[in-house]
Design a protein around this motif. Structure first.
Motif, short mmCIF file in Angstrom:
data_model
loop_
_atom_site.label_atom_id
_atom_site.label_comp_id
_atom_site.label_asym_id
_atom_site.label_seq_id
_atom_site.Cartn_x
_atom_site.Cartn_y
_atom_site.Cartn_z
N LEU A 71 -8.83 -3.03 7.31
CA LEU A 71 -8.44 -1.93 6.35
C LEU A 71 -6.62 -2.43 6.10
O LEU A 71 -6.16 -2.98 7.05
N CYS A 72 -6.20 -2.13 5.01
CA CYS A 72 -5.00 -2.13 4.83
C CYS A 72 -4.36 -0.62 4.55
O CYS A 72 -4.96 0.00 3.62
N VAL A 73 -3.65 -0.16 5.64
CA VAL A 73 -3.68 1.40 5.56
C VAL A 73 -2.34 1.53 5.16
O VAL A 73 -1.42 0.99 5.36
N PHE A 74 -2.23 2.95 4.39
CA PHE A 74 -1.00 3.47 3.92
C PHE A 74 -0.96 4.87 4.35
O PHE A 74 -1.98 5.68 4.26
N PRO A 75 0.23 5.15 4.74
CA PRO A 75 0.41 6.90 5.02
C PRO A 75 0.17 7.27 3.55
O PRO A 75 0.63 7.03 2.59
N ARG A 76 -0.37 8.46 3.88
CA ARG A 76 -0.76 9.16 2.70
C ARG A 76 0.12 9.62 1.78
O ARG A 76 0.10 9.59 0.42
N GLU A 77 1.08 10.52 2.21
CA GLU A 77 2.15 11.01 1.36
C GLU A 77 3.05 10.15 0.36
O GLU A 77 3.36 10.02 -0.72
N PRO A 78 3.52 8.90 1.42
CA PRO A 78 4.34 8.00 0.74
C PRO A 78 3.45 7.22 -0.42
O PRO A 78 3.89 6.83 -1.58
N PHE A 79 2.17 6.88 -0.11
CA PHE A 79 1.05 6.35 -1.03
C PHE A 79 1.16 7.13 -2.26
O PHE A 79 1.20 6.60 -3.40
N GLU A 80 0.97 8.47 -2.07
CA GLU A 80 0.88 9.39 -3.18
C GLU A 80 1.96 9.43 -4.16
O GLU A 80 2.08 9.34 -5.30
N ARG A 81 3.05 8.97 -3.53
CA ARG A 81 4.67 8.89 -4.36
C ARG A 81 4.35 7.49 -4.90
O ARG A 81 4.73 7.39 -6.47
N VAL A 82 3.94 6.37 -4.42
CA VAL A 82 3.83 5.28 -5.10
C VAL A 82 2.69 5.20 -6.46
O VAL A 82 3.06 4.73 -7.45
N LEU A 83 1.69 5.97 -6.15
CA LEU A 83 0.77 6.20 -7.16
C LEU A 83 1.66 6.95 -8.28
O LEU A 83 1.33 6.45 -9.44
N GLY A 84 2.35 7.89 -8.16
CA GLY A 84 3.04 8.55 -9.20
C GLY A 84 3.82 7.62 -10.11
O GLY A 84 3.86 7.81 -11.24
N ASP A 85 4.40 6.37 -9.25
CA ASP A 85 5.38 5.67 -10.01
C ASP A 85 4.69 4.66 -10.50
O ASP A 85 5.37 3.64 -11.43
N HIS A 86 3.51 4.54 -10.45
CA HIS A 86 2.73 3.31 -11.02
C HIS A 86 1.63 3.86 -11.71
O HIS A 86 0.36 3.91 -11.21
N ALA A 87 1.67 4.17 -13.01
CA ALA A 87 0.59 4.70 -13.87
C ALA A 87 -0.75 4.09 -13.72
O ALA A 87 -1.61 4.27 -13.98
N ALA A 88 -0.58 2.52 -13.73
CA ALA A 88 -1.69 1.75 -14.07
C ALA A 88 -2.57 1.58 -12.85
O ALA A 88 -4.02 2.12 -12.81
N ALA A 119 6.20 -7.80 -7.87
CA ALA A 119 7.46 -7.14 -7.32
C ALA A 119 6.98 -5.81 -6.69
O ALA A 119 7.57 -5.27 -5.86
N GLU A 120 5.99 -5.16 -7.86
CA GLU A 120 5.42 -4.02 -7.33
C GLU A 120 4.97 -3.92 -5.78
O GLU A 120 4.80 -2.88 -4.96
N LEU A 121 3.94 -4.86 -5.79
CA LEU A 121 3.33 -5.01 -4.58
C LEU A 121 4.12 -5.05 -3.56
O LEU A 121 3.84 -4.56 -2.33
N ALA A 122 5.46 -5.50 -3.59
CA ALA A 122 6.31 -5.39 -2.48
C ALA A 122 6.67 -4.00 -1.89
O ALA A 122 6.72 -3.75 -0.55
N THR A 123 6.64 -2.96 -2.67
CA THR A 123 6.76 -1.76 -2.55
C THR A 123 5.54 -1.30 -1.51
O THR A 123 5.70 -0.88 -0.40
#
Lengths: 235, 235
Positions: free
Chosen positions: A105-122, A24-28
DNA sequence: CGGTCCGTTGACTCTAATCAACCTGGGTGG
DNA sequence: CCACCCAGGTTGATTAGAGTCAACGGACCG
């Protein structure tokens, strides 16, 4: 660039940061990421650029390098499949990122990725652990660059590459003579080791003359005497 | 070692990792931590030891170093007040930690500290950012160690130390000639730069002869010509 | 006053960089 | 098909820069 339809076909799913996520998280992340293919020698980001993206490396080898205005250049890191690429929270790219081989590569825009990081402590923790490991590796290489002889640098480099090849893609039993392809040219090898092309070449040929390695052709290397190679690597 | 009665008297409270915690949260760490004074030249942990503790550095300067069996040694990092000391999640210490000056630490047992990290996302994120910064710094130093000339290394080092001194404890206006004390001996300086004592000394005296710095005595350094120093530092 | 540590300086050495050819294999075009 | 070309790799000759070895000076300390 194309949208990621599904992570199921991802060859590094279990080893990359995303391994910490549920389906489920992966979907994000999935919605955030884009696949990108880069050709050999293509530069993904230049030192000093705005820091736009992060990525997972799916296949291929990347280098991080620092350069002086007069042309001197030093490779400060190598990235392999499943490694994380980029520096979250930094405004600028601080080391040029270049593909040493064709890569995906599997590329993510940096700032949205940082937000995802914040939501997923693991995942954030996993990233922290990787960055800590990278820091240790960088510091270890500082010793080699500053204090190692050319012979020690080359021997240590071949050992590193052999270990990496042994964990996937080796062409022989780990017991007998181990053969693998270097993903780097002499020039790229020299850039990693803080040597010139000529010195790198001479040291490699010396190992061959001393029957510690064989050079079957192309970029292939066979390790004939692992113990002797380790002895030459010292630290 | 003594229990920490109160963090209020902590000189680095606002700059250290704990800055991310509320007073209530701080109480948790408070119970965990112990103040420890270490003397100049005392080694806090040896590479290869079990990784028992982490800490915040309250005062003084520490070095991280790697050594080969034959005695060669390289300083791979310096730590200043408010810096985080140690490597969470690692089973072993990978670089020897030694005090270059008398120092004071706020020490936490590693595993409990890791649990606190997990409960405080803001602190974990702050640590991640610091480790990322340290990684960038280490990589930048890789360039200097591998490709820099002795003159460039020394000039760059003095600039770094001057910048650090300028942000606290400088003895003059930032505009005019800037004077500060090096916290390191020639030998320690050489160990940081990947040079010998003799080469470090010669390069420093050369800067003095060239009127770019003055050496008023002791470990004091005065920068007379900042622009010239920067020019010699190149990268 | 003697000793030790740190820094400095000089003389010499040696490693790796530099400069310069040359080889080799793979690809291209005549 | 063969001659050519070119990049990557190798080798040799020379040089430059830092390391090594040795000695000395001054500050601090007992």
């Amino acid at each position: 660039m194309e949208a990621i339809d599904i992570c199921a076909d991802c060859g590094v799913r279990d080893r990359a940061l995303c391994g910490s996520l549920s389906d489920a998280e992966l979907a994000t992340l999935n919605r955030l990421g884009r696949r990108r293919h880069v050709a050999r020698d293509e530069t993904i980001a230049w030192a000093g650029d705005d820091n736009i993206v992060c990525a997972n490396l799916l296949s291929g080898v990347l280098k991080l390098s620092a350069a002086a205005t007069d042309g001197r250049e030093q490779t400060v890191g190598l990235l392999y499949p499943a490694d994380f690429v980029g520096t979250p929270f930094a405004e600028q790219v601080d080391f040029t990122i270049t593909a040493l081989t064709d890569a995906e590569l599997c590329v993510f825009p940096r700032e949205p990725f940082e937000r995802v990081l914040g939501d997923h402590a693991a995942m954030e923790r996993l990233l922290l652990q990787r960055v800590l490991a990278a820091l240790g590796e960088a510091r270890g290489r500082m010793f080699s660059l500053a204090r190692g002889s050319a012979g020690e640098k080359v021997a240590g480099f071949l050992l590193d590459m052999a270990r990496r090849a042994a964990t996937s893609g080796c062409r022989a039993t780990p017991q007998g003579p181990l053969t693998f392809d270097l993903p780097l040219s002499r020039g790229e090898t020299a850039a990693v080791l803080g040597l010139t092309i000529e010195t790198a070449s001479r040291q490699i040929r010396k190992l061959e003359r001393d029957q510690i390695i064989a050079l079957p052709g192309g970029r292939a290397v066979t390790i004939l005497d692992m113990a002797a190679l380790e002895a030459r690597a010292q630290a």
